[in-house]
Structure formats: structure tokens, C-alpha cells
Write an enzyme that holds these catalytic residues in place. Structure first.
Site, PDB file in Angstrom:
ATOM      1  N   LYS A   1       0.832  -1.218   0.000  1.00  0.00           N
ATOM      2  CA  LYS A   1       0.000   0.000   0.000  1.00  0.00           C
ATOM      3  C   LYS A   1       0.861   1.260   0.000  1.00  0.00           C
ATOM      4  CE  LYS A   1      -2.488   2.587   3.588  1.00  0.00           C
ATOM      5  NZ  LYS A   1      -1.421   3.295   4.267  1.00  0.00           N
ATOM      6  N   ASN A   2       1.811   1.344   0.935  1.00  0.00           N
ATOM      7  CA  ASN A   2       2.525   2.613   1.084  1.00  0.00           C
ATOM      8  C   ASN A   2       3.533   2.870  -0.042  1.00  0.00           C
ATOM      9  OD1 ASN A   2       0.949   3.322   3.217  1.00  0.00           O
ATOM     10  ND2 ASN A   2       2.434   2.716   4.798  1.00  0.00           N
TER      11      ASN A   2
ATOM     12  N   ARG B   1      -0.346  15.236  12.646  1.00  0.00           N
ATOM     13  CA  ARG B   1       0.429  14.713  11.517  1.00  0.00           C
ATOM     14  C   ARG B   1       0.845  15.888  10.635  1.00  0.00           C
ATOM     15  NH1 ARG B   1      -2.100   9.111   9.295  1.00  0.00           N
ATOM     16  NH2 ARG B   1      -0.024   8.984   8.383  1.00  0.00           N
ATOM     17  N   PRO B   2       1.873  16.632  11.087  1.00  0.00           N
ATOM     18  CA  PRO B   2       2.272  17.835  10.339  1.00  0.00           C
ATOM     19  C   PRO B   2       2.921  17.475   9.000  1.00  0.00           C
ATOM     20  CG  PRO B   2       3.833  17.400  12.110  1.00  0.00           C
ATOM     21  CD  PRO B   2       2.743  16.379  12.240  1.00  0.00           C
ATOM     22  N   ILE B   3       2.950  18.443   8.084  1.00  0.00           N
ATOM     23  CA  ILE B   3       3.692  18.221   6.830  1.00  0.00           C
ATOM     24  C   ILE B   3       4.748  19.324   6.638  1.00  0.00           C
ATOM     25  CG2 ILE B   3       1.874  16.877   5.679  1.00  0.00           C
ATOM     26  CD1 ILE B   3       1.316  19.439   3.990  1.00  0.00           C
ATOM     27  N   ASP B   4       5.203  19.872   7.776  1.00  0.00           N
ATOM     28  CA  ASP B   4       6.183  20.959   7.700  1.00  0.00           C
ATOM     29  C   ASP B   4       7.461  20.532   6.977  1.00  0.00           C
ATOM     30  OD1 ASP B   4       6.310  19.329  10.120  1.00  0.00           O
ATOM     31  OD2 ASP B   4       8.046  20.548  10.661  1.00  0.00           O
TER      32      ASP B   4
ATOM     33  N   ILE C   1       6.890   6.619  17.155  1.00  0.00           N
ATOM     34  CA  ILE C   1       6.630   7.453  15.974  1.00  0.00           C
ATOM     35  C   ILE C   1       5.408   8.352  16.170  1.00  0.00           C
ATOM     36  CG2 ILE C   1       6.261   7.470  13.459  1.00  0.00           C
ATOM     37  CD1 ILE C   1       8.872   6.081  14.158  1.00  0.00           C
TER      38      ILE C   1
ATOM     39  N   ARG D   1      -9.043   0.217   3.699  1.00  0.00           N
ATOM     40  CA  ARG D   1      -8.111   1.175   3.097  1.00  0.00           C
ATOM     41  C   ARG D   1      -6.778   0.511   2.780  1.00  0.00           C
ATOM     42  NH1 ARG D   1      -6.727   5.799   6.615  1.00  0.00           N
ATOM     43  NH2 ARG D   1      -5.288   5.916   4.890  1.00  0.00           N
TER      44      ARG D   1
HETATM   45  N1  EPU Z   1       6.667  14.417  10.867  1.00  0.00           N
HETATM   46  C1  EPU Z   1       6.822  15.759  11.129  1.00  0.00           C
HETATM   47  N2  EPU Z   1       6.726  16.626  10.078  1.00  0.00           N
HETATM   48  C2  EPU Z   1       6.497  16.204   8.810  1.00  0.00           C
HETATM   49  C3  EPU Z   1       6.341  14.831   8.550  1.00  0.00           C
HETATM   50  C4  EPU Z   1       6.421  13.957   9.611  1.00  0.00           C
HETATM   51  O1  EPU Z   1       7.030  16.172  12.261  1.00  0.00           O
HETATM   52  O2  EPU Z   1       6.442  17.061   7.908  1.00  0.00           O
HETATM   53  C5  EPU Z   1       6.746  13.469  11.990  1.00  0.00           C
HETATM   54  C6  EPU Z   1       5.410  12.775  12.235  1.00  0.00           C
HETATM   55  O3  EPU Z   1       4.573  13.547  13.073  1.00  0.00           O
HETATM   56  C7  EPU Z   1       5.838  11.458  12.842  1.00  0.00           C
HETATM   57  C8  EPU Z   1       7.182  11.170  12.164  1.00  0.00           C
HETATM   58  O4  EPU Z   1       7.647  12.423  11.642  1.00  0.00           O
HETATM   59  O5  EPU Z   1       6.050  11.598  14.219  1.00  0.00           O
HETATM   60  C9  EPU Z   1       7.149  10.179  11.050  1.00  0.00           C
HETATM   61  O6  EPU Z   1       6.156  10.529  10.097  1.00  0.00           O
HETATM   62  P1  EPU Z   1       6.284  10.094   8.580  1.00  0.00           P
HETATM   63  O7  EPU Z   1       6.323  11.338   7.761  1.00  0.00           O
HETATM   64  O8  EPU Z   1       7.379   9.108   8.417  1.00  0.00           O
HETATM   65  O9  EPU Z   1       4.880   9.399   8.325  1.00  0.00           O
HETATM   66  P2  EPU Z   1       3.938   9.531   7.077  1.00  0.00           P
HETATM   67  O10 EPU Z   1       4.742   9.666   5.839  1.00  0.00           O
HETATM   68  O11 EPU Z   1       2.858  10.516   7.322  1.00  0.00           O
HETATM   69  C10 EPU Z   1       3.951   6.981   6.542  1.00  0.00           C
HETATM   70  C11 EPU Z   1       2.911   5.914   6.370  1.00  0.00           C
HETATM   71  C12 EPU Z   1       2.314   5.559   7.721  1.00  0.00           C
HETATM   72  C13 EPU Z   1       3.437   5.109   8.657  1.00  0.00           C
HETATM   73  C14 EPU Z   1       4.546   6.172   8.728  1.00  0.00           C
HETATM   74  C15 EPU Z   1       5.752   5.728   9.532  1.00  0.00           C
HETATM   75  C16 EPU Z   1       2.041   6.397   4.190  1.00  0.00           C
HETATM   76  C17 EPU Z   1       0.934   6.911   3.357  1.00  0.00           C
HETATM   77  N3  EPU Z   1       1.857   6.424   5.500  1.00  0.00           N
HETATM   78  O12 EPU Z   1       3.261   8.091   7.090  1.00  0.00           O
HETATM   79  O13 EPU Z   1       1.465   4.459   7.473  1.00  0.00           O
HETATM   80  O14 EPU Z   1       2.922   4.903   9.949  1.00  0.00           O
HETATM   81  O15 EPU Z   1       4.981   6.510   7.392  1.00  0.00           O
HETATM   82  O16 EPU Z   1       6.310   4.582   8.987  1.00  0.00           O
HETATM   83  O17 EPU Z   1       3.069   5.956   3.667  1.00  0.00           O
HETATM   84  C18 EPU Z   1      -0.325   3.001   7.825  1.00  0.00           C
HETATM   85  O18 EPU Z   1      -0.002   2.450   6.758  1.00  0.00           O
HETATM   86  O19 EPU Z   1      -1.162   2.530   8.636  1.00  0.00           O
HETATM   87  C19 EPU Z   1       0.313   4.274   8.168  1.00  0.00           C
HETATM   88  C20 EPU Z   1      -0.179   5.105   9.080  1.00  0.00           C
END
Ligand code: EPU
Length: 432
Positions: free
Chosen positions: A22-23, A122-125, A329, A399
């Protein structure tokens, strides 16, 4: 509305085939936008997140054809829109990959802030900082991210990620693939889907080195060309079936996996006393005796994945002794605990730590899925429990898991998908 009805305590035997990841799929499908031509992508999982991504691609003007149930052909030649509608993008997290892909293709992207499972903030900063480092101007206005490259295009740069974010690493790779010059991402995430996205982009003509390590080098190319690519098997889906065998008992061969990706999960199951044997592109999982208690800490790959934390917790509810789980995480990944307690589980949560005191048995109960992996863990708990478990809000589970009911039925589980009257759905309690 539909729900799962499970009659538990039936050991699992047989073979199960794992679907595409999926991811990886949710990043690779938007990446097809970068290609001025036709991509054929194989081994896509049949899950609702993939359906949504394909709908977004169509809304943007791509010609999307399903060749068979797991192969799609995407022709992005005539895409002329860079605005992803809110009604689609808010339904999932991975819609953020459209920002990087559209920015790379058109130098413009307007994408609604992503939705997805509620695991805390879940920030995207870090995504935004990466686009800005490449020269884009990025604003968040009225719930939309608006990103725009300068007239001369994005320019290669050095990006240091404060956290090894999966999404930010992939988004930076997407935007940088067609930028001018060299981009270096430091403290990059190393998950298998990062490598898969890099392999896909390279197969389409990109120049990316180092994916799977914490330094990724992307030399921008003028354009990407079409081609064929097959997505890797889903590490977490495989891990979920492994955990199910551990919790319920039995002897199952899990096929179409990359055993290396499962090492972090196998190691913990073996510590609990479960037998895991590598067999080429399959693993055989057997539970012989009692489950031993363990401690688990979730970490970025190659550590134990956060996306397996609820499923291993389901196993630990039935282990011999007290286990500790430390979520490294996400801040809010224990929402399943109140549901497990309804089954007789003994779990205390303090911040990021859950203390699980193993019990002799779980009892079937009426449960409500609250996110994707929590929902999968409830299925495992239901399969291991005495009596009947009913799980509502299964759209969360669908999902990310292709044909979950059929796959478990194929292993001898008594699980059914049944229609649920609307007034039967219980609001999820947010006690923990
Ligand atoms: N983070 C920030 N700022 C950002 C992005 C992330 O502070 O701009 C923090 C998050 O708050 C978190 C950490 O960094 O504490 C890791 O977040 P990451 O960005 O790695 O997560 P993600 O890309 O939003 C993906 C998977 C998640 C999985 C995580 C960790 C996808 C679509 N989602 O999320 O998958 O938990 O990586 O491996 O790829 C799931 O499949 O159930 C799922 C939630």
C-alpha cells in the site's frame, strides 16, 4: 455499512498470498504524473486508498485503464490540471504525494491538506521545507497547500530532514527528480517503499542513488519516460498475517514476500517463541507452544514498524507475563486499547508506553475499528478470542488490506462480511 463477524479460536492453516505494498503504491501511482507518457504498474493492491488515488489521477486528466485487477496503465500525456479536489484528497494521507509530483511536472500544485488515520498531529512541515529548499514558494491557505516553482524551475539543493519522515523523503524525491542539478536528502527515511519509489522513478529515466540509506542523491533529469514496473509485496500485510498466526496458532506459509523486509517483525515473533522460517519468497510461520512476553519499541526502518504495533499488541494480550510497548513514531496510536479491554485484555497506557499484562483468554465483543492498523489488530484479537466478535467501521481496514476476509477464510478462519444496519454503529470511545 458492513461489519466483520468472527467466531474465534480456529487455528490458521494453509497458504496466503501477499498483495502489493500500500505505502509504495500510494506514492508510485501519483509519481506516474511526472511521466510524459504511459506507465504500466503491476502488483497494485485492490484497496480503497488505491481506488482514491486512481480517481484523483482521472480528475487531473490522466487516462487510467485497469488492465487486470492488479495492473493499471496510466497515460499522463494530456494532464492539464494541477488542482486536487478536497473531497478526494481529504479522505487519505497519501494525497500529499500529489504536491511533489505536480510540482515536478508543472511547477504548480494546489492540493487540499491531507486527511488519513488519526494517529495524533500529523504535520507536513518537513514536506513544505523540502519544496521551499528546492526554490518553490509554498503557502497553506484555506486548507489548501499551494506550491509554485520559480520561472526557471526547481533547483537541486541540499535537504536535511529533522526527522526521517517517509512522506517528506518521498515527496522531496518526486519534486527533485526533474529539478535542475543535484539534490541531496540527508537523514532520509529508509523504508522499503522509499527504495521502491526510487526504483520506479529510475525505471522511468530518473537518476536516484542511495535510496535505502540515509543519504539519497537525485540528479535531476529533463523528463521521465514511460515503462513497466511491479510494486513490492506489502511488508505490513505480511506482518499482520504473521501476527495472526502467532496469536491464534497454526501453521501458515505466507507467499510473495521479501523476507529481508520482515526481519524486524520475525525477530520479535521468534523472541515470543513463534517459529519463522524463510523459504525463498515465502515465510512459514508456526506457533507451537505458549507466547512469551517481550518488550517492543517502534522505530523507523529497519526497526520494528509502528504500523505493526497494534497487531503485535494483540498477540501480547495473550502472552505469558507482562510486556511493554513503546510507540516511538506517533503520539496517538493506542486508540484500540479501549476496544481490547472490552475483550478482557489488561493494558495500561501512559503517554507513549503501554504495559500489557497477558491474560489466559480474550472474550469476543462488539468492537469499532478506529484506524487501519488498529482495525487489523481487532481482527487478530477476534480470531484469537473465545466466542463471537463483531467489528464495525471496517472501511478503515479496507483502506489497506486486499481481500482480508477471503484471505483469512482461506486459512480456515470463521470470519464473514455482513451488512450492518446504520443504527448499530457505536461511536468509538476515546478513553486512552
Ligand atoms: N513528521 C513531522 N513533520 C512532517 C512529517 C512527519 O514532524 O512534515 C513526523 C510525524 O509527526 C511522525 C514522524 O515524523 O512523528 C514520522 O512521520 P512520517 O512522515 O514518516 O509518516 P507519514 O509519511 O505521514 C507513513 C505511512 C504511515 C506510517 C509512517 C511511519 C504512508 C501513506 N503512510 O506516514 O502508514 O505509519 O509513514 O512509517 O506511507 C499506515 O499504513 O497505517 C500508516 C499510518
Amino acid at each position: 455499512m458492513q461489519k466483520y463477524v468472527i467466531n474465534g479460536k480456529k487455528p490458521l492453516y494453509g497458504t496466503v498470498e501477499i498483495s502489493g505494498a500500500k505505502n509504495a503504491a500510494v506514492a508510485i501511482l501519483p509519481a506516474a504524473l511526472l511521466v510524459d507518457g504511459v506507465c504500466r504498474i503491476e502488483n497494485i493492491p485492490q484497496i480503497s486508498d488505491v481506488t482514491l488515488i486512481l480517481r484523483i489521477l482521472q480528475e487531473l486528466g490522466a487516462d487510467v485503464r485497469l488492465i487486470n485487477k492488479n495492473t493499471v496503465q496510466i497515460d499522463s500525456t494530456h494532464i492539464n490540471r494541477y488542482h486536487v479536489p478536497e473531497k478526494l484528497s481529504r479522505q487519505m494521507r497519501a494525497s500529499y504525494y500529489f504536491i511533489g509530483a505536480l510540482l515536478g511536472r508543472f511547477g504548480e500544485a494546489v492540493v487540499s491538506m491531507p486527511g488519513g488515520c488519526d494517529l495524533g498531529t500529523r504535520p507536513i512541515d518537513l514536506h513544505i521545507k523540502s519544496f521551499q529548499s528546492l526554490g518553490a514558494s509554498v503557502n497553506v491557505v484555506a486548507g489548501y497547500v499551494r506550491a509554485s516553482a520559480p520561472e526557471e524551475g526547481l533547483k537541486g539543493t541540499s535537504i536535511y530532514l529533522d526527522q526521517a519522515s517517509v512522506g517528506a523523503t518521498m515527496n522531496a524525491m518526486l519534486a527533485a527528480s526533474t529539478a535542475h542539478g543535484l539534490t541531496i536528502i540527508e537523514n532520509a527515511a529508509k523504508e522499503p517503499h522509499i527504495v521502491d519509489l526510487a526504483n520506479f522513478l529510475n525505471a522511468m529515466g530518473a537518476d536516484i542513488m542511495g535510496a535505502g540509506t540515509d543519504v539519497i542523491r537525485i540528479r535531476g533529469v529533463r523528463e521521465l519516460h514511460g515503462g513497466t514496473y511491479s510494486i513490492i509485496p506489502d511488508q505490513i500485510e505480511a506482518g499482520t498475517y504473521m501476527a495472526a498466526v502467532a496469536a491464534v496458532g497454526g501453521d501458515v506459509i505466507i507467499k510473495n514476500v521479501i523476507p529481508k523486509h520482515l526481519d524486524c517483525i520475525s525477530a520479535k515473533l521468534m523472541e515470543m517463541g513463534v517459529h519463522v522460517e524463510e523459504m525463498g519468497d515465502a515465510v512459514r510461520v508456526r506457533r507451537m507452544g505458549e507466547l512469551r512476553r517481550i518488550n517492543v519499541r517502534t522505530m523507523p526502518y529497519p526497526g520494528f514498524p509502528t504500523d505493526m504495533q497494534p497487531q503485535i499488541a494483540a498477540c501480547l494480550c495473550l502472552a505469558n507475563g507482562t510486556s511493554m510497548v513503546n510507540e516511538g513514531i506517533w503520539e496517538n496510536r493506542y486508540r484500540y486499547v479501549s476496544e481490547f479491554r472490552r475483550m478482557g485484555a489488561r493494558i495500561q497506557v501512559d503517554g507513549k508506553v503501554a504495559v500489557i499484562e497477558g491474560v489466559d483468554r480474550l472474550m469476543g465483543a462488539t468492537l469499532c475499528a478506529c484506524d487501519l492498523r488498529a482495525g487489523a489488530a481487532m481482527v487478530i484479537a477476534g480470531l484469537a478470542a473465545e466466542g463471537t466478535t463483531e467489528i464495525s467501521r471496517i472501511h478503515y481496514i479496507e483502506r489497506g488490506y486486499e481481500k482480508l476476509v477471503e484471505k483469512f477464510q482461506g486459512l480456515g478462519a470463521d470470519i464473514k462480511l455482513v451488512e450492518q444496519p446504520d443504527d448499530e454503529t457505536r461511536p468509538h470511545s476515546r478513553a486512552v
